[in-house]
Design a protein around this motif. Structure first.
Motif, PDB file in Angstrom:
ATOM      1  N   GLN A 163       0.834  -1.214   0.000  1.00 34.82           N
ATOM      2  CA  GLN A 163       0.000   0.000   0.000  1.00 34.82           C
ATOM      3  C   GLN A 163       0.863   1.256   0.000  1.00 34.82           C
ATOM      4  N   TYR A 177       1.540   3.512  -4.817  1.00 35.08           N
ATOM      5  CA  TYR A 177       1.070   4.696  -5.545  1.00 35.08           C
ATOM      6  C   TYR A 177       2.230   5.630  -5.872  1.00 35.08           C
ATOM      7  N   ASP A 213      -5.500  -9.114  -3.042  1.00 32.84           N
ATOM      8  CA  ASP A 213      -6.345  -7.922  -3.193  1.00 32.84           C
ATOM      9  C   ASP A 213      -5.523  -6.644  -3.291  1.00 32.84           C
ATOM     10  N   VAL A 214      -4.471  -6.530  -2.482  1.00 31.50           N
ATOM     11  CA  VAL A 214      -3.693  -5.283  -2.512  1.00 31.50           C
ATOM     12  C   VAL A 214      -2.919  -5.163  -3.826  1.00 31.50           C
ATOM     13  N   LYS A 272      -4.068  -6.059  -6.641  1.00 31.35           N
ATOM     14  CA  LYS A 272      -5.057  -5.513  -7.588  1.00 31.35           C
ATOM     15  C   LYS A 272      -5.372  -4.050  -7.295  1.00 31.35           C
ATOM     16  N   ALA A 273      -5.254  -3.655  -6.022  1.00 34.46           N
ATOM     17  CA  ALA A 273      -5.664  -2.298  -5.615  1.00 34.46           C
ATOM     18  C   ALA A 273      -4.693  -1.218  -6.056  1.00 34.46           C
ATOM     19  N   VAL A 274      -3.405  -1.486  -5.981  1.00 31.64           N
ATOM     20  CA  VAL A 274      -2.424  -0.412  -6.190  1.00 31.64           C
ATOM     21  C   VAL A 274      -2.230  -0.119  -7.682  1.00 31.64           C
ATOM     22  N   GLU A 275      -1.658   1.065  -7.930  1.00 31.70           N
ATOM     23  CA  GLU A 275      -1.438   1.475  -9.330  1.00 31.70           C
ATOM     24  C   GLU A 275      -0.168   0.873  -9.911  1.00 31.70           C
TER      25      GLU A 275
END
Ligand code: DQA
Length: 138
Positions: free
Chosen positions: A59, A63, A84-85, A87-90
């Protein structure tokens, strides 16, 4: 180019852990070689045996950095949270493994990381990390 290698549980034991599978080199020694080889890359290294710390790190950098090279080790096969993380980050994540997990036990054939990864590199020993760096350099 700013990249980070994130290593999961027991990879701090490389060099003395099952050398027939993972080799005799410590990750610190290998990382020094990578830094020397890729002087043009701002290369960082993080290792944790704790799932939540790996999620926090992804996390934190996800970014800001240009890419994440992730060997989630045993959490690869168990962690929906790390999947999941990713998939979440850019930042694009390249999943790496030292061993060819498909030649090993069935439980290592499943990855919760791969679906969110840019690509997967496995089975080339520590060179898997080098190939992952090259994938970012194009
Ligand atoms: C590993 C493969 C995983 O199955 C195992 O749990 C590891 C290392 C590898 O790099 O080959 O700890 O991710």
């Amino acid at each position: 180019m700013k990249l980070i290698i994130v290593n999961g549980p027991n990879l701090n034991l490389l060099g003395k852990r099952e050398p027939e599978v993972y080799g005799n080199t410590t990750f610190e020694d290998y990382f020094t070689k990578l830094q020397f080889k890729y002087k043009q890359v701002q290369l960082e290294y993080f290792q944790s045996n704790i799932e939540g710390e790996i999620i926090n790190k992804i996390q934190e950098v996800g970014y800001q950095y240009d890419g994440i090279i992730l060997n989630a080790a045993a959490y690869t096969h168990t962690s929906i949270g790390i999947g999941d993380v990713v998939k979440a980050v850019e930042a694009p994540v390249v999943e790496v493994h030292i061993s060819n997990t498909f030649k090993r036990e069935d439980f290592r054939h499943q990855s919760f990381i791969s679906a969110g990864a840019k690509g997967v590199i496995l089975g080339f020993g520590l060179q898997s990390y080098d190939l992952a760096i090259q994938s970012f350099l194009g």
